[in-house]
Write an enzyme that holds these catalytic residues in place. Structure first.
Site, PDB file in Angstrom:
ATOM      1  N   SER A 136       0.826  -1.209   0.000  1.00 15.62           N
ATOM      2  CA  SER A 136       0.000   0.000   0.000  1.00 15.62           C
ATOM      3  C   SER A 136       0.861   1.260   0.000  1.00 15.62           C
ATOM      4  CB  SER A 136      -0.903   0.022   1.232  1.00 15.62           C
ATOM      5  OG  SER A 136      -1.740  -1.110   1.245  1.00 15.62           O
TER       6      SER A 136
HETATM    7  N1  SAH Z   1      -0.936  -4.853   4.062  1.00 11.30           N
HETATM    8  C1  SAH Z   1      -0.225  -4.739   2.818  1.00 11.30           C
HETATM    9  C2  SAH Z   1      -1.109  -4.562   1.640  1.00 11.30           C
HETATM   10  C3  SAH Z   1      -1.439  -5.872   1.079  1.00 11.30           C
HETATM   11  S1  SAH Z   1      -2.450  -5.853  -0.360  1.00 11.30           S
HETATM   12  C4  SAH Z   1       0.855  -3.694   2.951  1.00 11.30           C
HETATM   13  O1  SAH Z   1       1.499  -3.700   3.957  1.00 11.30           O
HETATM   14  O2  SAH Z   1       1.107  -2.901   2.055  1.00 11.30           O
HETATM   15  C5  SAH Z   1      -3.856  -6.715   0.235  1.00 11.30           C
HETATM   16  C6  SAH Z   1      -3.646  -8.159   0.604  1.00 11.30           C
HETATM   17  O3  SAH Z   1      -4.908  -8.654   1.034  1.00 11.30           O
HETATM   18  C7  SAH Z   1      -3.208  -9.058  -0.539  1.00 11.30           C
HETATM   19  O4  SAH Z   1      -1.999  -9.675  -0.207  1.00 11.30           O
HETATM   20  C8  SAH Z   1      -4.338 -10.076  -0.647  1.00 11.30           C
HETATM   21  O5  SAH Z   1      -3.904 -11.385  -0.974  1.00 11.30           O
HETATM   22  C9  SAH Z   1      -4.925 -10.035   0.747  1.00 11.30           C
HETATM   23  N2  SAH Z   1      -6.283 -10.539   0.884  1.00 11.30           N
HETATM   24  C10 SAH Z   1      -7.358 -10.365   0.068  1.00 11.30           C
HETATM   25  N3  SAH Z   1      -8.433 -11.019   0.570  1.00 11.30           N
HETATM   26  C11 SAH Z   1      -8.014 -11.612   1.732  1.00 11.30           C
HETATM   27  C12 SAH Z   1      -8.644 -12.457   2.699  1.00 11.30           C
HETATM   28  N4  SAH Z   1      -9.931 -12.843   2.602  1.00 11.30           N
HETATM   29  N5  SAH Z   1      -7.914 -12.877   3.761  1.00 11.30           N
HETATM   30  C13 SAH Z   1      -6.601 -12.521   3.895  1.00 11.30           C
HETATM   31  N6  SAH Z   1      -5.955 -11.756   3.009  1.00 11.30           N
HETATM   32  C14 SAH Z   1      -6.642 -11.305   1.937  1.00 11.30           C
END
Ligand code: SAH
Length: 287
Positions: A136
């Site tokens: 992000s």
């Molecule tokens: N937190 C991250 C951003 C990750 S992007 C950062 O530090 O920048 C969002 C993430 O959510 C992705 O890796 C995706 O695989 C995960 N995601 C989507 N649906 C999900 C679910 N139901 N349970 C766990 N993770 C999920």
């Protein structure tokens, strides 16, 4: 789970840029596609195994300055200036909470980006991390954590849905006593573990699974933060909030807004719809 606060190798330093704060700027929109475009546009370095140039971020712009130094991933001193600039920029964009700004300044974001993208690590953009997912944008990480904290009690137990590469989890670990983070894509769960290991964060637990189900064995949580957007907030997560707890999530499909939900009673929640944002989709099940 230890009650100990995270111990980064660096001390929390005071946050710069406080005096130059302006009104919040609208958050730039980022998608996996735009993250890839961002990376390409800002590409200033060829991929290398664990080496790359980290350019000090120029406050107020999304373009990195000319790369000035080559650092190894573990070289924290060399990224001090860009980390400070990143926190100062978040402050100018309207993030006020000093603890959140200090956390942004202390967590080495370059340790969470792909080796070929080290030059963009401190630019205020999302970047691809593989599997169609992104790290992000720093501003939105800070903004959401600030919304989660509010002005109430200090955060004790926090749940993050969507660990990705682990960056936001590391930032959260600086402002909450216990952090749990769930990821549904196994290779990303493994990536986050590898990225976080050298930071030795004692108050963070990673979980592989479907975050839409929450973590009932650990609930209730004082705060829940979603890093992926659904059409609505899963019921299981609402049920796992302590009374008085907050949940911050991007909600929507093409058009998304940050939503903050507060649990006001056993069967009562209030909701605020805030600024526009753009996140990868929340998906059920594991992969
Ligand atoms: N937190 C991250 C951003 C990750 S992007 C950062 O530090 O920048 C969002 C993430 O959510 C992705 O890796 C995706 O695989 C995960 N995601 C989507 N649906 C999900 C679910 N139901 N349970 C766990 N993770 C999920």
């Amino acid at each position: 789970m230890s009650e100990k606060r995270s111990q980064f190798p660096l001390p929390l330093s005071s946050v710069t840029g406080e005096k130059t704060r302006k009104a919040a700027a609208p958050a730039p929109v980022a998608t996996p596609q735009t993250a890839t475009q961002n990376a390409r546009q800002n590409q200033a370095h060829q991929p290398g195994s664990h080496r790359g140039s980290v350019a000090p971020a120029t406050p107020g712009t999304t373009k990195p300055a000319q790369p000035q130094q080559t650092v190894v991933r573990s070289d924290l001193a060399a990224t001090e200036a860009p980390r400070r600039a990143m926190a100062a920029r978040a402050a100018r964009q309207g993030v006020k909470d000093p603890q959140v700004l200090a956390a942004l300044e202390i967590v080495p974001r370059h340790m969470f980006v792909e080796p070929g993208m080290l030059a963009q690590a401190y630019v205020d953009i999302s970047l691809p991390i593989g599997h169609n997912q992104t790290i992000s944008q720093p501003y939105i990480v800070a903004r959401m954590i600030e919304l989660l904290k509010g002005s109430g009690q200090p955060l004790r137990r926090v749940l993050e849905i969507g660990t990705g590469c682990g960056y936001q989890a590391a930032v959260l670990s600086c402002v909450a006593q216990e952090v749990y983070s769930i990821e549904r894509i196994k290779p990303l769960h493994e990536l986050a573990k590898a990225n976080l290991r050298p930071l030795r964060i004692a108050n963070l637990r990673l979980q592989y699974g479907d975050g839409m189900l929450g973590l009932p064995q650990v609930a209730p949580f004082d705060g829940i933060i979603l890093a992926a957007a659904g059409l609505e907030v899963p019921r299981a997560l609402l049920e796992q909030m302590a009374i008085g707890a907050r949940l911050v999530a991007p909600v929507g499909a093409q058009v998304q807004h940050l939503q903050r939900i507060t649990r006001t009673g056993k069967a009562e929640w209030t909701s605020e719809t805030l600024e526009a944002c753009h996140f990868v989709p929340l998906r059920p099940g594991i992969a």
